[in-house]
Enzyme design. Structure first.
Site, PDB file in Angstrom:
ATOM      1  CG  HIS A 158     -44.668  55.005 -58.136  1.00 26.31           C
ATOM      2  ND1 HIS A 158     -43.509  54.407 -58.132  1.00 26.31           N
ATOM      3  CD2 HIS A 158     -45.749  54.241 -58.341  1.00 26.31           C
ATOM      4  CE1 HIS A 158     -43.872  53.184 -58.446  1.00 26.31           C
ATOM      5  NE2 HIS A 158     -45.225  53.063 -58.759  1.00 26.31           N
ATOM      6  N   GLY A 177     -42.178  51.704 -63.299  1.00 28.10           N
ATOM      7  CA  GLY A 177     -41.641  50.714 -64.226  1.00 28.10           C
ATOM      8  C   GLY A 177     -42.010  51.374 -65.637  1.00 28.10           C
ATOM      9  CB  ILE A 185     -39.739  52.812 -56.460  1.00 31.65           C
ATOM     10  CG1 ILE A 185     -39.312  52.310 -55.205  1.00 31.65           C
ATOM     11  CG2 ILE A 185     -39.216  51.920 -57.598  1.00 31.65           C
ATOM     12  CD1 ILE A 185     -39.810  50.791 -54.786  1.00 31.65           C
TER      13      ILE A 185
END
Length: 145
Positions: free
Chosen positions: A48, A57, A54
């Site tokens: 990822h 989330g 990153i």
């Protein structure tokens, strides 16, 4: 201040899913602050994304929920070893404002909004270099195990 050994008493999570490295401030029944040091060695960065790492989330949300759970445990004066757990029950009003990358320190803040019958509502935010990375309303459910 709460260091890792004490954090481990309040969270049942372990590697690779423990997402709170330190608690820097806590006021029982009110608020908590802490952080996660984001390292390139995190297993999620492998996929990822390989050329643009990153932090996912959902893991930022989970980190804020874990920090909020510590506040809940401290507030009721219990720990998981006492047979109590706090599950992530929901996330609302989630907004991502900037990516979180390897080398960042994800500073998190959580405030109790309400608690009723073991359901906790927290107002949370995560920052990197004083820039908001994520905001969310986090719900946790307190349960006996």
């Amino acid at each position: 201040m709460m260091y890792i050994n004490e954090i481990l008493e309040y969270l049942p999570h372990r590697y690779p899913f423990l997402l709170v490295d330190r608690v820097t401030d806590i006021e029982s029944g009110k608020s908590i602050k802490g952080y996660k040091n984001v390292s390139f060695n995190e297993p999620f960065f492998e996929g990822h994304f390989p050329d643009n790492p990153i932090m996912p989330g959902v893991l930022i949300i989970e980190a804020m929920a874990q920090l909020s759970g510590i506040l809940g445990f401290v507030t009721v004066g219990r720990k998981p070893v006492d047979g109590l757990v706090q599950y992530l029950a929901g996330a609302r009003k989630v907004r991502f404002k900037r990516p979180v990358r390897p080398g960042d320190q994800l500073c998190m803040e959580s405030e109790v909004v309400s608690t009723k019958r073991g359901i906790w509502k927290f107002e949370c935010r995560a920052l990197v270099n004083n820039e908001v990375a994520c905001v969310a309303e986090i719900l946790t459910a307190e349960r006996e195990v």
